[in-house]
Design a protein around this motif. Structure first.
Motif, PDB file in Angstrom:
ATOM      1  N   LEU A 274     -10.823 105.442  30.558  1.00 17.67           N
ATOM      2  CA  LEU A 274     -11.964 106.341  30.365  1.00 17.67           C
ATOM      3  C   LEU A 274     -13.269 105.555  30.516  1.00 17.67           C
ATOM      4  O   LEU A 274     -13.313 104.359  30.229  1.00 17.67           O
ATOM      5  N   PRO A 275     -14.320 106.196  31.004  1.00 19.09           N
ATOM      6  CA  PRO A 275     -15.576 105.472  31.251  1.00 19.09           C
ATOM      7  C   PRO A 275     -16.050 104.723  30.015  1.00 19.09           C
ATOM      8  O   PRO A 275     -16.098 105.283  28.913  1.00 19.09           O
ATOM      9  N   GLY A 276     -16.398 103.458  30.210  1.00 19.45           N
ATOM     10  CA  GLY A 276     -16.881 102.620  29.119  1.00 19.45           C
ATOM     11  C   GLY A 276     -18.369 102.349  29.213  1.00 19.45           C
ATOM     12  O   GLY A 276     -19.076 102.900  30.069  1.00 19.45           O
ATOM     13  N   ARG A 277     -18.839 101.450  28.330  1.00 21.08           N
ATOM     14  CA  ARG A 277     -20.271 101.216  28.218  1.00 21.08           C
ATOM     15  C   ARG A 277     -20.882 100.723  29.522  1.00 21.08           C
ATOM     16  O   ARG A 277     -21.923 101.208  29.960  1.00 21.08           O
ATOM     17  N   ASP A 278     -20.239  99.767  30.181  1.00 26.33           N
ATOM     18  CA  ASP A 278     -20.814  99.204  31.404  1.00 26.33           C
ATOM     19  C   ASP A 278     -20.856 100.239  32.520  1.00 26.33           C
ATOM     20  O   ASP A 278     -21.845 100.329  33.257  1.00 26.33           O
ATOM     21  N   ALA A 279     -19.775 101.007  32.676  1.00 26.66           N
ATOM     22  CA  ALA A 279     -19.734 102.018  33.726  1.00 26.66           C
ATOM     23  C   ALA A 279     -20.778 103.098  33.480  1.00 26.66           C
ATOM     24  O   ALA A 279     -21.421 103.593  34.416  1.00 26.66           O
ATOM     25  N   LEU A 280     -20.982 103.459  32.222  1.00 27.41           N
ATOM     26  CA  LEU A 280     -21.979 104.470  31.900  1.00 27.41           C
ATOM     27  C   LEU A 280     -23.394 103.953  32.172  1.00 27.41           C
ATOM     28  O   LEU A 280     -24.243 104.676  32.712  1.00 27.41           O
ATOM     29  N   ARG A 281     -23.624 102.659  31.819  1.00 26.45           N
ATOM     30  CA  ARG A 281     -24.937 102.077  32.069  1.00 26.45           C
ATOM     31  C   ARG A 281     -25.210 102.026  33.568  1.00 26.45           C
ATOM     32  O   ARG A 281     -26.324 102.309  34.028  1.00 26.45           O
ATOM     33  N   GLU A 282     -24.185 101.683  34.354  1.00 25.99           N
ATOM     34  CA  GLU A 282     -24.349 101.611  35.809  1.00 25.99           C
ATOM     35  C   GLU A 282     -24.728 102.973  36.390  1.00 25.99           C
ATOM     36  O   GLU A 282     -25.451 103.056  37.389  1.00 25.99           O
ATOM     37  N   SER A 283     -24.267 104.057  35.755  1.00 22.93           N
ATOM     38  CA  SER A 283     -24.585 105.408  36.212  1.00 22.93           C
ATOM     39  C   SER A 283     -25.844 105.959  35.571  1.00 22.93           C
ATOM     40  O   SER A 283     -26.195 107.126  35.793  1.00 22.93           O
ATOM     41  N   GLY A 284     -26.538 105.131  34.762  1.00 19.85           N
ATOM     42  CA  GLY A 284     -27.766 105.571  34.118  1.00 19.85           C
ATOM     43  C   GLY A 284     -27.525 106.551  32.992  1.00 19.85           C
ATOM     44  O   GLY A 284     -28.400 107.389  32.695  1.00 19.85           O
ATOM     45  N   LEU A 285     -26.376 106.434  32.324  1.00 15.01           N
ATOM     46  CA  LEU A 285     -25.995 107.384  31.279  1.00 15.01           C
ATOM     47  C   LEU A 285     -26.066 106.725  29.910  1.00 15.01           C
ATOM     48  O   LEU A 285     -25.909 105.501  29.778  1.00 15.01           O
ATOM     49  N   PRO A 286     -26.260 107.509  28.879  1.00 16.36           N
ATOM     50  CA  PRO A 286     -26.280 106.952  27.517  1.00 16.36           C
ATOM     51  C   PRO A 286     -24.898 106.456  27.113  1.00 16.36           C
ATOM     52  O   PRO A 286     -23.876 106.871  27.664  1.00 16.36           O
ATOM     53  N   SER A 287     -24.879 105.618  26.133  1.00 14.39           N
ATOM     54  CA  SER A 287     -23.629 105.026  25.670  1.00 14.39           C
ATOM     55  C   SER A 287     -22.792 106.046  24.913  1.00 14.39           C
ATOM     56  O   SER A 287     -23.315 106.940  24.238  1.00 14.39           O
ATOM     57  N   ILE A 288     -21.477 105.920  25.072  1.00 16.44           N
ATOM     58  CA  ILE A 288     -20.515 106.775  24.367  1.00 16.44           C
ATOM     59  C   ILE A 288     -19.543 105.858  23.642  1.00 16.44           C
ATOM     60  O   ILE A 288     -19.109 104.829  24.191  1.00 16.44           O
ATOM     61  N   THR A 289     -19.171 106.216  22.438  1.00 16.72           N
ATOM     62  CA  THR A 289     -18.238 105.368  21.689  1.00 16.72           C
ATOM     63  C   THR A 289     -16.807 105.863  21.771  1.00 16.72           C
ATOM     64  O   THR A 289     -15.867 105.059  21.733  1.00 16.72           O
ATOM     65  N   ARG A 290     -16.613 107.185  21.900  1.00 14.12           N
ATOM     66  CA  ARG A 290     -15.242 107.688  21.897  1.00 14.12           C
ATOM     67  C   ARG A 290     -15.177 109.048  22.580  1.00 14.12           C
ATOM     68  O   ARG A 290     -16.178 109.734  22.749  1.00 14.12           O
ATOM     69  N   PHE A 291     -13.965 109.427  22.939  1.00 13.65           N
ATOM     70  CA  PHE A 291     -13.663 110.740  23.500  1.00 13.65           C
ATOM     71  C   PHE A 291     -12.585 111.396  22.629  1.00 13.65           C
ATOM     72  O   PHE A 291     -11.675 110.705  22.144  1.00 13.65           O
TER      73      PHE A 291
END
Length: 686
Positions: free
Chosen positions: A633-650
Motif C-alpha cells: 500500500l502507498p507509503g510516506r515516500d510514495a505519497l510525498r513523491e505524488s505531492g500528497l499528505p502523509s497517511i499512517t494507515r488504511f
C-alpha cells in the motif's frame, strides 16, 4: 355509421390534437396531415352514437376545425373525406391523443384515440428532487416486471404504477441507495404481428403507438375500469409518491420509430396522415431503416422534431417526470442526408427548451445506420450510455478470465483504469466530463449480471426464432459449465465475478445504472433478448436465497461507500481538472509510470481517491490475476513523491473476495504489504 355536423368557427392550427376552443361548447381539433386533401374527425358522443365533422380549415399542412359534441373521454379518429371507411373500423389515430383505447374484434384489435382534458391532478407540495448528476444512481426497471411477483405488495397492485409506488417498493429502493428509477417504455405500445401466433407479446414495449398516452395495461384494474383519466392519475400518483421519497422518474422513450408496421399493413396513424413527411425515405422513395425496426421517423422534418418536443414537454409539465432515456438516439439526430450531427436541431432544441431545463437527457448513442456508433459525440447537456465502459469491464472480469483459465493471455488493467476514472478519453472531445457517462454493465437488452457469469452463449429458444435473435457478442464466461450447477467451486467463482462487476460499476466515476434484479443475481436462464417474455422468466423474483441476499448486501455496501466518497466532492465533480484527484500506484506502492501503463501483462493497480480540499478518502486495489498478489500500500515516500499528505494507515472497508468479510475493519499501515486475493477488489478507508 356517421351523421354530418356543422363546424363552428373559428378554429386554430395550433396546438395540435384536441383542446378546449374559445367557444364554450366546442373543441378545437387540429392534426398535421399534409398527405390528405380533406379530412374529417369521427367521434362517438356520450350517448354512444357516432358522428363525423369535416375539418374544413387548412393551414400549412394542418387540418383544423372547431367541433361541437366531442367531449371528455370520448373516442375519436380521423379519415379522409370522400373515401370509404375501412371495414375493420380502424380510423387514423391522433398523434397527439392523450389516451388510446383498444377494442378486440374478430379481425384483430382496433385502436381509438380518446380525448382527455389536461390538468386537474392535485400535486400538493410534491416537487421534483432535482438530484445532481454527481449523486445520481439509476435503476432501470419494467413497471410490471418489478412488482408482479412481490409477495409483500397487495395482489391488486402488483405489476402496476401503483405497485411501483407502494411503500414496500419505495422502501426497498431507498434502502438500496437508488436515486432515480428509469422505466422501460410507458407510452402506449402494441405487439408486433409475428408475436400473436407464437403466443407472445411485446413485453418491453419498444413499439410505440401513442407518444402522449400512458400505457393502460400498467394501471390497476380499478383505474382501467374508471377510464383514461384514472389511468393518468395513477401514473401521476406514482410520480408524486416517488418524488416525496426523493426518487426521480426517468422514462425510456422510443421516438426513433413507430408501431405502424410495414406498408402492406393498414395505416394506423402517421402513414395515413403524411407518410412522406413523418417517415424517413431514401432513394426512389423507399423507406430508409436506421433502427432495425422499420418505420423510422424522419427527424430531418421540422414537424417530427416538434412532435417529439411536444411529447417531452407534456410528460414534464403534465406528469412531472424528471428525465428521458432516448432509445436509438442517433436516429433522432440524422439530418436530411441521413448523417448524424451533434448540432442537429432536435438535440439543440431539447437542450435549450425552457420546459426541459434541468431535465435529464440520456442518449442510447447508436443505431444500425451508417455511422451509427456515436458514444461520446452527443453535445453538452446530454449524457450517453457508455458501451465502451460495458465492454471493457466485461472483458476484464469475464472474457479475460476465460482466456487465463484456458492458458491464454489477457488484457492490461490500463483500459479498466480508464473506466474507473470516468472515460475521459471518450467524453472529453465533446467538451463533457465523466458526469456525461452513464456507466452500465447490463441493461434490459442482453444478459443479466448473473447470466454473464453463468452462460457463454445465448439461450433464446423460448422466443420462437430458433435462437437467431439477440446479441452474439456477449463477452460472458460460464466459469466451466453452461447454466445452473451445484459445483461449489463454480458457484463461488461466479458469485465473486458478479461482485467484481458490481464493484467496478459503483466505484467508477460517472453515473452508474443498475438493471433491476442484478443487485441480487436475477437470472433469465441465458435468454439475452427477453423482449417478448411477459412471464416469470423476465419478472423479478423476490424469494431470495442466501447467495441473493449476500450479493444484495454487497451492493448496498458499495452504494454506501460511493455516497460517502462523493459527499466530500463539489456537486460539479468531476470537472475536467478533477483528474488530478485520482492517484494511481503500482503493486509495489509507487506511482504508476507510462511504461507500466503500457505493460500488457499488468493486471493489478491501486487507485487513491482524493478531494479538491486535499483530503484523501480511500484506496481501491484491484487484482485481476488468477493468483493472490502481494500489494504494498502507498507509503510516506510514495505519497510525498505524488505531492500528497502523509497517511499512517488504511482500514479495510470492503472486499469482493470470498470468505474475506471477516477481515473488514482490519488496519494496515501505510507502506505495508497486503495480500489481495485473486480476481478481487479491496476498498480501504483512510
Amino acid at each position: 355509421m356517421s351523421v354530418s355536423l356543422e363546424i363552428s368557427p373559428p378554429s386554430s392550427e395550433f396546438p395540435l390534437g384536441v383542446h378546449r376552443a374559445r367557444a364554450p361548447h366546442n373543441l378545437n381539433v387540429a392534426v398535421y396531415a399534409p398527405g390528405v386533401s380533406a379530412l374529417a374527425v369521427h367521434f362517438q358522443s356520450q350517448d354512444g352514437s357516432w358522428h363525423a365533422a369535416a375539418l374544413t380549415d387548412y393551414t400549412d399542412g394542418v387540418h383544423h376545425g372547431a367541433v361541437e359534441g366531442l367531449a371528455d373521454s370520448v373516442r375519436y379518429g380521423f379519415w379522409p373525406t370522400g373515401t370509404d371507411q375501412p371495414e375493420t373500423g380502424q380510423l387514423l389515430l391522433d398523434p397527439y391523443a392523450r389516451a388510446i383505447d383498444t377494442i378486440d374484434t374478430a379481425e384483430g384489435p382496433v385502436y381509438w384515440s380518446v380525448y382527455v382534458e389536461d390538468g386537474g391532478f392535485d400535486w400538493g407540495s410534491s416537487a421534483p428532487p432535482r438530484t445532481h448528476w454527481r449523486d445520481t444512481v439509476v435503476y432501470e426497471a419494467h413497471v410490471k416486471g418489478l412488482t408482479q411477483l412481490h409477495p409483500d405488495i397487495p395482489a391488486e397492485l402488483r405489476g402496476t404504477y401503483a405497485g411501483l409506488a407502494h411503500p414496500v417498493m419505495i422502501g426497498y429502493l431507498t434502502a438500496l441507495g437508488i436515486t432515480a428509477v428509469e422505466l422501460l417504455p410507458v407510452h402506449f405500445h402494441i405487439d408486433e404481428p409475428h408475436l400473436g401466433p407464437l403466443g407472445l407479446t411485446n413485453y418491453w414495449g419498444y413499439n410505440t403507438l401513442g407518444y402522449f398516452a400512458p400505457h393502460p395495461s400498467y394501471a390497476t384494474e380499478a383505474a382501467r375500469n374508471a377510464g383514461p383519466r384514472a389511468v393518468q392519475d395513477e401514473f401521476k400518483g406514482m410520480v408524486k409518491l416517488l418524488h416525496e421519497a426523493g426518487l426521480e422518474v426517468i422514462l425510456d422513450v422510443v421516438y426513433n420509430h413507430t408501431a405502424e408496421g410495414p406498408p402492406d399493413l393498414p395505416a394506423l396513424s402517421w402513414r395515413g396522415l403524411g407518410d412522406e413527411q413523418y417517415y424517413r425515405h431514401g432513394d426512389h422513395g423507399r423507406y430508409l431503416d436506421t433502427t432495425g425496426c422499420g418505420n423510422t421517423l424522419n427527424f430531418a422534418h421540422p414537424r417530427v422534431i416538434a412532435l417529439a418536443l411536444d411529447s417531452l414537454r407534456y410528460w414534464v409539465e403534465e406528469f412531472h417526470v424528471d428525465g428521458f432515456r432516448f432509445d436509438l438516439a442517433v436516429s433522432l439526430a440524422r439530418d436530411e442526408r441521413h448523417t448524424f450531427t451533434p448540432r442537429h436541431p432536435f438535440l439543440v432544441a431539447a437542450g435549450a427548451d425552457r420546459a426541459l431545463r434541468g431535465v435529464k437527457l440520456i442518449a442510447e448513442p447508436w443505431d444500425i445506420g451508417m455511422g451509427g456508433w456515436q458514444t461520446g459525440n452527443f453535445p453538452q447537456g446530454w449524457a450517453d450510455w457508455n458501451d465502451r465502459f460495458r465492454d471493457t469491464v466485461r472483458d476484464f472480469w469475464l472474457t479475460d478470465q476465460a482466456s487465463l483459465a484456458a492458458g491464454g493471455a489477457a488484457g492490461s488493467v490500463a483500459r479498466l483504469a480508464g473506466c474507473l476514472s470516468g472515460s475521459a478519453d471518450v467524453f472529453g472531445p465533446s467538451g463533457r466530463t465523466s458526469i456525461s457517462s452513464v456507466n452500465l454493465i447490463t441493461a434490459h437488452d442482453g444478459f443479466t449480471l448473473a447470466d454473464l457469469s453463468s452462460y457463454s452463449r445465448k439461450h433464446n429458444e423460448a422466443n420462437g426464432e430458433e435462437n437467431r435473435d439477440g446479441h452474439n457478442d456477449n463477452r460472458s464466461y460460464n466459469h466451466g459449465m453452461e447454466g445452473p450447477t451445484d459445483q461449489e467451486g463454480i458457484v463461488a467463482a461466479r458469485s465473486q465475478t458478479s461482485r467484481n462487476l458490481m464493484a467496478t460499476l459503483l466505484l467508477s466515476l460517472g453515473v452508474p445504472m443498475i438493471t433491476a434484479g442484478d443487485e441480487f443475481g436475477r437470472s433469465q436462464r441465458g435468454n439475452n433478448n427477453a423482449y417478448c417474455q411477459d412471464n416469470e422468466l423476465a419478472w423479478l423474483h423476490w424469494d431470495h436465497d442466501d447467495d441473493a441476499r449476500h450479493l444484495l448486501e454487497h451492493t448496498r455496501s458499495l452504494l454506501r461507500i460511493r455516497k460517502e466518497f462523493l459527499a466530500h466532492q463539489p456537486h460539479s465533480y468531476p470537472a475536467r481538472d478533477d483528474s488530478s484527484y485520482l492517484h494511481w500506484f503500482n503493486p509495489a506502492g509507487t506511482p504508476m509510470t507510462e511504461e507500466q501503463w503500457r505493460d500488457e501483462g499488468s493486471r493489478s493497480v491501486q487507485l487513491l481517491l482524493g478531494s479538491p480540499n486535499g483530503i484523501l478518502d480511500g484506496l481501491v486495489v484491484i487484482n485481476g490475476s488468477r493468483d493472490d498478489a502481494r500489494i504494498t500500500l502507498p507509503g510516506r515516500d510514495a505519497l510525498r513523491e505524488s505531492g500528497l499528505p502523509s497517511i499512517t494507515r488504511f482500514e479495510l472497508r470492503y472486499t469482493t473476495a470470498a470468505n474475506q468479510d471477516r477481515r473488514r475493519g482490519a488496519r494496515i499501515g501505510a507502506g505495508e504489504t497486503e495480500v489481495i486475493p485473486a480476481n478481487s477488489i479491496s476498498v480501504y478507508r483512510i
